[in-house]
Design an enzyme around this catalytic site. Structure first.
Site, PDB file in Angstrom:
ATOM      1  N   GLY A  24       0.771  -1.191   0.240  1.00 47.96           N
ATOM      2  CA  GLY A  24       0.017   0.204  -0.031  1.00 47.96           C
ATOM      3  C   GLY A  24       0.773   1.042  -0.066  1.00 47.96           C
ATOM      4  O   GLY A  24       1.985   1.207   0.288  1.00 47.96           O
ATOM      5  N   THR A  27      -0.396   8.325   2.143  1.00 48.28           N
ATOM      6  CA  THR A  27      -0.547   9.624   1.995  1.00 48.28           C
ATOM      7  C   THR A  27      -0.201  10.835   3.010  1.00 48.28           C
ATOM      8  O   THR A  27      -0.686  11.834   2.801  1.00 48.28           O
ATOM      9  CB  THR A  27      -1.796   9.988   1.020  1.00 48.28           C
ATOM     10  OG1 THR A  27      -3.006   9.666   2.073  1.00 48.28           O
ATOM     11  CG2 THR A  27      -2.220   8.894  -0.155  1.00 48.28           C
ATOM     12  N   ASP A  51      -3.727   4.655   1.117  1.00 47.64           N
ATOM     13  CA  ASP A  51      -4.331   5.014   2.630  1.00 47.64           C
ATOM     14  C   ASP A  51      -4.114   6.580   2.904  1.00 47.64           C
ATOM     15  O   ASP A  51      -3.210   7.082   2.443  1.00 47.64           O
ATOM     16  CB  ASP A  51      -3.146   4.491   3.542  1.00 47.64           C
ATOM     17  CG  ASP A  51      -3.485   4.965   4.988  1.00 47.64           C
ATOM     18  OD1 ASP A  51      -4.652   4.524   5.663  1.00 47.64           O
ATOM     19  OD2 ASP A  51      -2.985   5.631   5.542  1.00 47.64           O
ATOM     20  N   TYR A  56      -4.918  14.003   7.439  1.00 51.86           N
ATOM     21  CA  TYR A  56      -3.865  14.499   6.572  1.00 51.86           C
ATOM     22  C   TYR A  56      -4.169  15.750   5.663  1.00 51.86           C
ATOM     23  O   TYR A  56      -3.162  16.436   5.066  1.00 51.86           O
ATOM     24  CB  TYR A  56      -3.276  13.317   5.565  1.00 51.86           C
ATOM     25  CG  TYR A  56      -2.940  12.121   6.217  1.00 51.86           C
ATOM     26  CD1 TYR A  56      -2.711  11.985   7.577  1.00 51.86           C
ATOM     27  CD2 TYR A  56      -2.921  10.770   5.569  1.00 51.86           C
ATOM     28  CE1 TYR A  56      -2.322  10.845   8.194  1.00 51.86           C
ATOM     29  CE2 TYR A  56      -2.747   9.722   6.169  1.00 51.86           C
ATOM     30  CZ  TYR A  56      -2.449   9.780   7.662  1.00 51.86           C
ATOM     31  OH  TYR A  56      -1.851   8.533   8.333  1.00 51.86           O
ATOM     32  N   LYS A  85      -9.722   7.738   6.934  1.00 51.93           N
ATOM     33  CA  LYS A  85      -9.689   7.393   8.370  1.00 51.93           C
ATOM     34  C   LYS A  85     -10.435   8.711   9.130  1.00 51.93           C
ATOM     35  O   LYS A  85     -10.395   9.697   8.595  1.00 51.93           O
ATOM     36  CB  LYS A  85      -8.408   7.497   8.926  1.00 51.93           C
ATOM     37  CG  LYS A  85      -7.491   6.193   8.286  1.00 51.93           C
ATOM     38  CD  LYS A  85      -6.264   5.853   9.092  1.00 51.93           C
ATOM     39  CE  LYS A  85      -4.970   6.340   9.001  1.00 51.93           C
ATOM     40  NZ  LYS A  85      -4.309   6.534   7.488  1.00 51.93           N
ATOM     41  N   HIS A 118      -9.197   6.328  13.252  1.00 55.63           N
ATOM     42  CA  HIS A 118      -7.549   6.546  13.088  1.00 55.63           C
ATOM     43  C   HIS A 118      -6.985   6.202  14.528  1.00 55.63           C
ATOM     44  O   HIS A 118      -5.860   5.896  14.419  1.00 55.63           O
ATOM     45  CB  HIS A 118      -7.541   8.135  12.931  1.00 55.63           C
ATOM     46  CG  HIS A 118      -6.192   8.456  12.096  1.00 55.63           C
ATOM     47  ND1 HIS A 118      -6.013   9.349  11.025  1.00 55.63           N
ATOM     48  CD2 HIS A 118      -4.936   7.939  12.433  1.00 55.63           C
ATOM     49  CE1 HIS A 118      -4.677   9.275  10.756  1.00 55.63           C
ATOM     50  NE2 HIS A 118      -3.957   8.625  11.792  1.00 55.63           N
ATOM     51  N   PHE A 216       2.053   0.243   9.266  1.00 53.69           N
ATOM     52  CA  PHE A 216       2.825   1.293   8.843  1.00 53.69           C
ATOM     53  C   PHE A 216       4.238   1.665   9.509  1.00 53.69           C
ATOM     54  O   PHE A 216       4.523   0.858  10.248  1.00 53.69           O
ATOM     55  CB  PHE A 216       1.795   2.600   9.242  1.00 53.69           C
ATOM     56  CG  PHE A 216       1.600   3.116  10.651  1.00 53.69           C
ATOM     57  CD1 PHE A 216       2.602   4.170  10.973  1.00 53.69           C
ATOM     58  CD2 PHE A 216       0.501   2.858  11.251  1.00 53.69           C
ATOM     59  CE1 PHE A 216       2.695   4.429  12.403  1.00 53.69           C
ATOM     60  CE2 PHE A 216       0.472   3.406  12.474  1.00 53.69           C
ATOM     61  CZ  PHE A 216       1.633   4.259  13.039  1.00 53.69           C
ATOM     62  N   ARG A 270       9.524   2.821  -7.561  1.00 52.95           N
ATOM     63  CA  ARG A 270       9.779   1.547  -8.443  1.00 52.95           C
ATOM     64  C   ARG A 270      10.316   0.532  -7.363  1.00 52.95           C
ATOM     65  O   ARG A 270      10.169  -0.609  -7.387  1.00 52.95           O
ATOM     66  CB  ARG A 270      10.664   1.752  -9.509  1.00 52.95           C
ATOM     67  CG  ARG A 270       9.895   2.608 -10.549  1.00 52.95           C
ATOM     68  CD  ARG A 270      10.246   1.928 -11.939  1.00 52.95           C
ATOM     69  NE  ARG A 270       9.803   2.929 -13.130  1.00 52.95           N
ATOM     70  CZ  ARG A 270      10.570   3.978 -13.720  1.00 52.95           C
ATOM     71  NH1 ARG A 270      12.117   4.000 -13.260  1.00 52.95           N
ATOM     72  NH2 ARG A 270      10.218   4.760 -14.531  1.00 52.95           N
ATOM     73  N   ASN A 272      10.474   0.268  -4.102  1.00 54.59           N
ATOM     74  CA  ASN A 272       9.403  -0.227  -3.052  1.00 54.59           C
ATOM     75  C   ASN A 272       8.490  -1.150  -3.759  1.00 54.59           C
ATOM     76  O   ASN A 272       7.883  -1.762  -2.786  1.00 54.59           O
ATOM     77  CB  ASN A 272       8.773   0.719  -2.471  1.00 54.59           C
ATOM     78  CG  ASN A 272       9.817   1.665  -1.473  1.00 54.59           C
ATOM     79  OD1 ASN A 272      10.880   1.730  -1.582  1.00 54.59           O
ATOM     80  ND2 ASN A 272       9.284   2.691  -0.622  1.00 54.59           N
TER      81      ASN A 272
HETATM   82  N1  LIG Z   1      -2.246   5.403  11.517  1.00 56.52           N
HETATM   83  C1  LIG Z   1      -1.330   6.277  11.802  1.00 56.52           C
HETATM   84  O1  LIG Z   1      -1.367   6.785  12.978  1.00 56.52           O
HETATM   85  C2  LIG Z   1      -0.089   6.406  11.050  1.00 56.52           C
HETATM   86  C3  LIG Z   1       0.988   6.962  11.326  1.00 56.52           C
HETATM   87  C4  LIG Z   1       2.015   7.111  10.438  1.00 56.52           C
HETATM   88  C5  LIG Z   1       1.805   6.702   8.985  1.00 56.52           C
HETATM   89  N2  LIG Z   1       0.674   6.043   8.757  1.00 56.52           N
HETATM   90  C6  LIG Z   1       0.519   5.684   7.301  1.00 56.52           C
HETATM   91  O2  LIG Z   1       1.510   4.932   7.057  1.00 56.52           O
HETATM   92  C7  LIG Z   1       2.044   5.561   5.473  1.00 56.52           C
HETATM   93  C8  LIG Z   1       3.363   5.239   5.422  1.00 56.52           C
HETATM   94  O3  LIG Z   1       4.395   6.144   6.160  1.00 56.52           O
HETATM   95  P1  LIG Z   1       5.766   5.735   6.805  1.00 56.52           P
HETATM   96  O4  LIG Z   1       6.503   7.051   7.276  1.00 56.52           O
HETATM   97  O5  LIG Z   1       5.066   5.072   7.982  1.00 56.52           O
HETATM   98  O6  LIG Z   1       6.284   4.951   5.800  1.00 56.52           O
HETATM   99  P2  LIG Z   1       7.572   4.367   5.459  1.00 56.52           P
HETATM  100  O7  LIG Z   1       7.653   3.884   4.156  1.00 56.52           O
HETATM  101  O8  LIG Z   1       8.241   3.808   6.673  1.00 56.52           O
HETATM  102  O9  LIG Z   1       8.634   5.769   5.338  1.00 56.52           O
HETATM  103  C9  LIG Z   1       8.570   6.657   4.634  1.00 56.52           C
HETATM  104  C10 LIG Z   1       9.794   7.640   4.455  1.00 56.52           C
HETATM  105  O10 LIG Z   1      10.789   6.798   4.013  1.00 56.52           O
HETATM  106  C11 LIG Z   1      11.787   7.497   3.060  1.00 56.52           C
HETATM  107  N3  LIG Z   1      11.779   6.242   2.114  1.00 56.52           N
HETATM  108  C12 LIG Z   1      10.732   5.536   1.039  1.00 56.52           C
HETATM  109  N4  LIG Z   1      11.125   4.896   0.284  1.00 56.52           N
HETATM  110  C13 LIG Z   1      12.515   5.009   0.544  1.00 56.52           C
HETATM  111  C14 LIG Z   1      13.490   4.094  -0.158  1.00 56.52           C
HETATM  112  N5  LIG Z   1      13.158   3.208  -1.343  1.00 56.52           N
HETATM  113  N6  LIG Z   1      14.830   4.380   0.014  1.00 56.52           N
HETATM  114  C15 LIG Z   1      15.314   5.263   1.165  1.00 56.52           C
HETATM  115  N7  LIG Z   1      14.155   5.978   1.874  1.00 56.52           N
HETATM  116  C16 LIG Z   1      12.737   5.626   1.357  1.00 56.52           C
HETATM  117  C17 LIG Z   1      10.920   8.493   2.478  1.00 56.52           C
HETATM  118  O11 LIG Z   1      11.844   9.576   3.298  1.00 56.52           O
HETATM  119  P3  LIG Z   1      12.710  10.671   2.489  1.00 56.52           P
HETATM  120  O12 LIG Z   1      11.777  11.780   2.160  1.00 56.52           O
HETATM  121  O13 LIG Z   1      13.763  10.632   3.733  1.00 56.52           O
HETATM  122  O14 LIG Z   1      13.311  10.087   1.133  1.00 56.52           O
HETATM  123  C18 LIG Z   1       9.649   8.595   3.100  1.00 56.52           C
HETATM  124  O15 LIG Z   1       9.129   9.739   3.717  1.00 56.52           O
HETATM  125  C19 LIG Z   1       1.866   7.249   5.947  1.00 56.52           C
HETATM  126  O16 LIG Z   1       1.933   7.849   4.660  1.00 56.52           O
HETATM  127  C20 LIG Z   1       0.198   7.030   6.282  1.00 56.52           C
HETATM  128  O17 LIG Z   1      -0.441   6.867   5.294  1.00 56.52           O
HETATM  129  C21 LIG Z   1      -0.272   5.895   9.556  1.00 56.52           C
END
Ligand SMILES: NC(=O)c1ccc[n+]([C@@H]2O[C@H](COP(=O)([O-])OP(=O)(O)OC[C@H]3O[C@@H](n4cnc5c(N)ncnc54)[C@H](OP(=O)(O)O)[C@@H]3O)[C@@H](O)[C@H]2O)c1
Length: 319
Positions: A24, A27, A51, A56, A85, A118, A216, A270, A272
């Site tokens: 997934g 966003t 998501d 957001y 959410k 949420h 996440f 790509r 990921n």
């Molecule tokens: N329910 C909740 O409370 C909650 C909380 C948080 C998130 N979420 C959801 O989860 C989603 C995922 O977010 P996350 O931060 O948890 O995701 P994550 O995939 O763990 O981290 C995303 C960050 O990792 C870096 N990244 C992504 N692909 C990369 C790669 N191939 N190589 C190197 N760095 C990479 C990017 O940062 P750089 O900008 O540094 O490149 C990106 O901002 C959110 O968008 C949201 O929808 C939900």
């Protein structure tokens, strides 16, 4: 199906008879332009599960990107799985349907594939997403229970515009009684999870009850230093000829979870999406990592870290 595509095409069955694509795209993205660009790029890279959240504040931008790709005929709505959410200020049952319909409107959708609470924390009802008293303390709403809110989500399923419902940022202790009382059982639980926070007990409960565990922060929010530099992860990446990000995402899917990642550009999207199975010994090595770290405090307070701005990225935790 070739081994290369094995994980990226994974679909996980939900308890409503439908599937959720394992991979997934999340966003939680600071700027609206970046949201539009990254959502479109994710769609083009092959992501089909999205998501979103009213929290957001970018559902319109996500909707615009999706609409433009649908209009070009590149994908069909029925090929997409779109979740959003309910935020904490809308837990009162009478606020749930209006909040859901407002999200659908902003996203430009007729129905949602999934609607999640949420966080299990109810804030003071109203339009303020972050209500505080004069000392800066969060104003919680103690006159509504999680079950009250859940029943309002059940009514959304009855109404036909919401195909599945679930919870986010919830502990096993909170989930168990809700699960027991629910008329419509949660289809999905979205929580932080990565090798430093495997949440094995919660995952086992979900597997036993047929609830999809949606992880996440599978890359640890991309924080540095962090999971990318972990010696076990980097050694496996070198051994199997994949990047640390691909190893972390493959581990998540292979242990039976769906996931949310937020690639920021085409190369990351790509990378990921292009994940393939890890050998059993690599899975074992990752499962034996002892480091434990929760990155997102939202689960204990309902208070988001913050909605990150670009300058805040390193060390930032949003929700
Ligand atoms: N329910 C909740 O409370 C909650 C909380 C948080 C998130 N979420 C959801 O989860 C989603 C995922 O977010 P996350 O931060 O948890 O995701 P994550 O995939 O763990 O981290 C995303 C960050 O990792 C870096 N990244 C992504 N692909 C990369 C790669 N191939 N190589 C190197 N760095 C990479 C990017 O940062 P750089 O900008 O540094 O490149 C990106 O901002 C959110 O968008 C949201 O929808 C939900």
């Amino acid at each position: 199906m070739s081994e290369q595509n094995e994980l990226r095409d994974n679909q996980i069955p939900m308890n409503n008879g439908r599937n959720i694509p394992a991979l997934g795209f999340g966003t939680l993205i600071p700027s609206l332009d970046d949201t539009r660009r990254a959502t479109r790029t994710a769609l083009e890279a092959g992501f089909r599960q999205f998501d979103c959240s009213e929290r957001y504040r970018n559902e319109e931008a996500v909707g615009e990107a999706i609409k433009s790709v649908l209009q070009e005929g590149k994908v069909r709505r029925e090929d997409l799985f779109i979740a959003t959410k309910l935020w904490n200020n809308n837990h009162r049952p009478e606020r749930v349907k209006p909040a859901f319909e407002a999200s659908l409107r902003r996203l430009g959708l007729d129905y949602a594939d999934l609607y999640l609470i949420h966080t299990p924390f109810a804030f003071q009802p109203g339009d303020e997403q972050d209500p505080r008293d004069q000392n800066g303390n969060v104003l919680y709403d103690h006159d509504v229970t999680l079950l009250d809110t859940w029943k309002a989500l059940e009514s959304l399923v009855d109404g036909g515009k919401c195909r599945a419902i679930g919870l986010s940022d919830i502990t096993l202790e909170q989930l168990t009684p809700l699960y027991e009382s629910a008329r419509i059982k949660p289809a999905v639980v979205q929580v932080e999870s990565h090798p430093y926070l495997p949440e094995t007990e919660l995952l086992n409960f979900c597997k036993e009850k047929g609830i999809v565990f949606l992880a996440f922060a599978p890359l640890g929010h991309g924080m540095k230093p962090g999971l990318f530099e972990d010696p076990v992860i980097s050694a496996i990446a070198a051994r199997v000829g994949k990047t640390p990000a691909q190893v972390l995402l493959a581990w998540a899917v292979q242990r039976g979870t769906a996931l949310l990642t937020t690639p920021k550009n085409e190369a990351q999207a790509r990378e990921n999406f292009n994940i393939s199975s890890l050998p059993a010994d690599a899975m074992d090595e990752i499962n034996r990592i002892q480091t434990r770290q929760r990155l997102n405090p939202v689960v204990s307070t309902g208070v988001p870290g913050f909605i990150p701005r670009p300058a805040d990225r390193k060390g930032a935790a949003g929700s």
